[in-house]
Write a protein that holds these residues in place. Structure first.
Motif, PDB file in Angstrom:
ATOM      1  N   GLY A  44       0.812  -1.199   0.000  1.00  0.00           N
ATOM      2  CA  GLY A  44       0.000   0.000   0.000  1.00  0.00           C
ATOM      3  C   GLY A  44       0.847   1.251   0.000  1.00  0.00           C
ATOM      4  N   GLU A  45       0.256   2.338  -0.442  1.00  0.00           N
ATOM      5  CA  GLU A  45       0.994   3.601  -0.471  1.00  0.00           C
ATOM      6  C   GLU A  45       0.057   4.783  -0.265  1.00  0.00           C
ATOM      7  OE1 GLU A  45       2.744   4.695  -4.246  1.00  0.00           O
ATOM      8  OE2 GLU A  45       0.987   4.023  -5.370  1.00  0.00           O
ATOM      9  N   ILE A  46       0.650   5.833   0.293  1.00  0.00           N
ATOM     10  CA  ILE A  46      -0.029   7.122   0.340  1.00  0.00           C
ATOM     11  C   ILE A  46       0.158   7.742  -1.044  1.00  0.00           C
ATOM     12  CG2 ILE A  46      -0.028   9.453   1.296  1.00  0.00           C
ATOM     13  CD1 ILE A  46      -1.079   7.493   3.303  1.00  0.00           C
ATOM     14  N   VAL A  47      -0.913   7.980  -1.749  1.00  0.00           N
ATOM     15  CA  VAL A  47      -0.773   8.542  -3.087  1.00  0.00           C
ATOM     16  C   VAL A  47      -0.770  10.064  -3.055  1.00  0.00           C
ATOM     17  CG1 VAL A  47      -1.702   6.565  -4.313  1.00  0.00           C
ATOM     18  CG2 VAL A  47      -3.258   8.330  -3.514  1.00  0.00           C
ATOM     19  N   ALA A  48      -1.449  10.646  -2.096  1.00  0.00           N
ATOM     20  CA  ALA A  48      -1.483  12.104  -1.986  1.00  0.00           C
ATOM     21  C   ALA A  48      -1.900  12.486  -0.576  1.00  0.00           C
ATOM     22  CB  ALA A  48      -2.445  12.720  -2.995  1.00  0.00           C
ATOM     23  N   ALA A  49      -1.400  13.605  -0.104  1.00  0.00           N
ATOM     24  CA  ALA A  49      -1.748  14.081   1.229  1.00  0.00           C
ATOM     25  C   ALA A  49      -1.609  15.581   1.278  1.00  0.00           C
ATOM     26  CB  ALA A  49      -0.861  13.427   2.284  1.00  0.00           C
ATOM     27  N   ILE A  50      -2.346  16.186   2.213  1.00  0.00           N
ATOM     28  CA  ILE A  50      -2.312  17.628   2.358  1.00  0.00           C
ATOM     29  C   ILE A  50      -2.407  17.987   3.827  1.00  0.00           C
ATOM     30  CG2 ILE A  50      -4.828  17.802   2.018  1.00  0.00           C
ATOM     31  CD1 ILE A  50      -4.307  20.483   0.583  1.00  0.00           C
ATOM     32  N   VAL A  96      -7.332   8.892   4.911  1.00  0.00           N
ATOM     33  CA  VAL A  96      -6.601   8.795   6.168  1.00  0.00           C
ATOM     34  C   VAL A  96      -6.385  10.187   6.741  1.00  0.00           C
ATOM     35  CG1 VAL A  96      -5.449   6.616   5.610  1.00  0.00           C
ATOM     36  CG2 VAL A  96      -4.384   8.789   4.954  1.00  0.00           C
ATOM     37  N   ALA A  97      -6.199  10.240   8.054  1.00  0.00           N
ATOM     38  CA  ALA A  97      -5.955  11.507   8.728  1.00  0.00           C
ATOM     39  C   ALA A  97      -5.028  11.268   9.910  1.00  0.00           C
ATOM     40  CB  ALA A  97      -7.256  12.135   9.204  1.00  0.00           C
ATOM     41  N   GLY A  98      -4.285  12.285  10.254  1.00  0.00           N
ATOM     42  CA  GLY A  98      -3.397  12.171  11.395  1.00  0.00           C
ATOM     43  C   GLY A  98      -2.997  13.539  11.894  1.00  0.00           C
ATOM     44  N   SER A  99      -2.607  13.603  13.166  1.00  0.00           N
ATOM     45  CA  SER A  99      -2.220  14.871  13.759  1.00  0.00           C
ATOM     46  C   SER A  99      -0.706  14.974  13.882  1.00  0.00           C
ATOM     47  CB  SER A  99      -2.870  15.029  15.141  1.00  0.00           C
ATOM     48  OG  SER A  99      -2.409  14.014  16.008  1.00  0.00           O
ATOM     49  N   GLY A 100      -0.227  16.205  13.816  1.00  0.00           N
ATOM     50  CA  GLY A 100       1.190  16.459  14.051  1.00  0.00           C
ATOM     51  C   GLY A 100       2.132  15.810  13.059  1.00  0.00           C
ATOM     52  N   ILE A 101       1.671  15.595  11.859  1.00  0.00           N
ATOM     53  CA  ILE A 101       2.527  14.951  10.857  1.00  0.00           C
ATOM     54  C   ILE A 101       3.435  15.996  10.232  1.00  0.00           C
ATOM     55  CG2 ILE A 101       2.566  13.669   8.692  1.00  0.00           C
ATOM     56  CD1 ILE A 101      -0.153  12.503   9.449  1.00  0.00           C
ATOM     57  N   ILE A 102       4.723  15.762  10.329  1.00  0.00           N
ATOM     58  CA  ILE A 102       5.661  16.704   9.755  1.00  0.00           C
ATOM     59  C   ILE A 102       5.694  16.542   8.246  1.00  0.00           C
ATOM     60  CG2 ILE A 102       7.045  16.815  11.859  1.00  0.00           C
ATOM     61  CD1 ILE A 102       9.052  14.938  10.565  1.00  0.00           C
ATOM     62  N   LEU A 103       6.197  17.580   7.594  1.00  0.00           N
ATOM     63  CA  LEU A 103       6.163  17.613   6.137  1.00  0.00           C
ATOM     64  C   LEU A 103       6.822  16.386   5.520  1.00  0.00           C
ATOM     65  CD1 LEU A 103       5.365  19.220   3.657  1.00  0.00           C
ATOM     66  CD2 LEU A 103       7.512  20.484   3.850  1.00  0.00           C
ATOM     67  N   SER A 104       7.964  15.993   6.070  1.00  0.00           N
ATOM     68  CA  SER A 104       8.716  14.874   5.489  1.00  0.00           C
ATOM     69  C   SER A 104       8.029  13.526   5.688  1.00  0.00           C
ATOM     70  CB  SER A 104      10.122  14.825   6.076  1.00  0.00           C
ATOM     71  OG  SER A 104      10.071  14.647   7.477  1.00  0.00           O
ATOM     72  N   SER A 105       6.996  13.485   6.509  1.00  0.00           N
ATOM     73  CA  SER A 105       6.289  12.225   6.787  1.00  0.00           C
ATOM     74  C   SER A 105       4.919  12.150   6.140  1.00  0.00           C
ATOM     75  CB  SER A 105       6.149  12.023   8.300  1.00  0.00           C
ATOM     76  OG  SER A 105       7.412  11.827   8.889  1.00  0.00           O
ATOM     77  N   LEU A 106       4.588  13.134   5.327  1.00  0.00           N
ATOM     78  CA  LEU A 106       3.266  13.123   4.708  1.00  0.00           C
ATOM     79  C   LEU A 106       3.051  11.876   3.862  1.00  0.00           C
ATOM     80  CD1 LEU A 106       2.629  16.823   3.609  1.00  0.00           C
ATOM     81  CD2 LEU A 106       1.425  15.528   5.374  1.00  0.00           C
ATOM     82  N   GLY A 107       4.106  11.319   3.303  1.00  0.00           N
ATOM     83  CA  GLY A 107       3.978  10.135   2.466  1.00  0.00           C
ATOM     84  C   GLY A 107       4.145   8.821   3.213  1.00  0.00           C
ATOM     85  N   THR A 108       4.183   8.878   4.530  1.00  0.00           N
ATOM     86  CA  THR A 108       4.393   7.684   5.352  1.00  0.00           C
ATOM     87  C   THR A 108       3.068   7.201   5.910  1.00  0.00           C
ATOM     88  OG1 THR A 108       6.587   8.504   5.970  1.00  0.00           O
ATOM     89  CG2 THR A 108       5.625   6.748   7.333  1.00  0.00           C
ATOM     90  N   ALA A 109       2.653   6.023   5.498  1.00  0.00           N
ATOM     91  CA  ALA A 109       1.329   5.531   5.887  1.00  0.00           C
ATOM     92  C   ALA A 109       1.182   5.387   7.396  1.00  0.00           C
ATOM     93  CB  ALA A 109       1.046   4.205   5.189  1.00  0.00           C
ATOM     94  N   SER A 110       2.245   4.976   8.066  1.00  0.00           N
ATOM     95  CA  SER A 110       2.173   4.738   9.509  1.00  0.00           C
ATOM     96  C   SER A 110       2.022   6.027  10.307  1.00  0.00           C
ATOM     97  CB  SER A 110       3.405   3.974   9.982  1.00  0.00           C
ATOM     98  OG  SER A 110       4.578   4.709   9.700  1.00  0.00           O
TER      99      SER A 110
END
Length: 125
Positions: A44-50, A96-110
């Motif tokens: 699986g992969e994160i295809v896009a995030a904002i 998917v949604a998450g809090s406190g995600i840093i920019l470099s981790s936007l593509g990290t599913a975990s």
């Protein structure tokens, strides 16, 4: 946190679909939202995030130039416009949604704490 996704379906290669994800139950400014896809037999992969605050955007290489993620703050909804779809885009797409995600981790599913129900996208050749 509730995430309600919609918009999947069957489309021919080269066609377009738009996925929507309506969110509720959290403080939006501290969150990032995205789309994770899972195809049978594939990782699986994160295809896009904002990121809700600042609007920083991430695209997987597989999505660049074809997919566009956007958000409507008033509707608390994130969209994924998918153009020039390919058979390899066939997958179940999860909001998917998450809090406190840093920019470099936007593509990290975990990095994402919450996941909505999936919507199936099938691209026929």
């Amino acid at each position: 946190v509730q995430l309600q996704a919609s918009g999947g379906g069957l489309v021919q290669a080269g066609g377009s679909l738009r996925l929507s994800c309506a969110a509720s139950g959290y403080t939006y400014n501290s969150y990032a939202m995205g789309w994770f896809r899972q195809a049978p037999g594939k990782e699986g992969e994160i295809v896009a995030a904002i990121r809700w605050s600042g609007g920083n955007i991430y695209y997987a290489d597989s999505a660049k130039g074809r997919f566009t993620i956007s958000r409507d703050s008033a509707k608390k909804t994130v969209y994924l416009q998918m153009n020039n779809l390919k058979p390899e885009d066939t997958a179940v797409y999860y909001c998917v949604a998450g809090s406190g995600i840093i920019l470099s981790s936007l593509g990290t599913a975990s990095a994402y704490n919450y996941r909505g129900q999936g919507t199936l996208v099938t691209v026929s050749s």
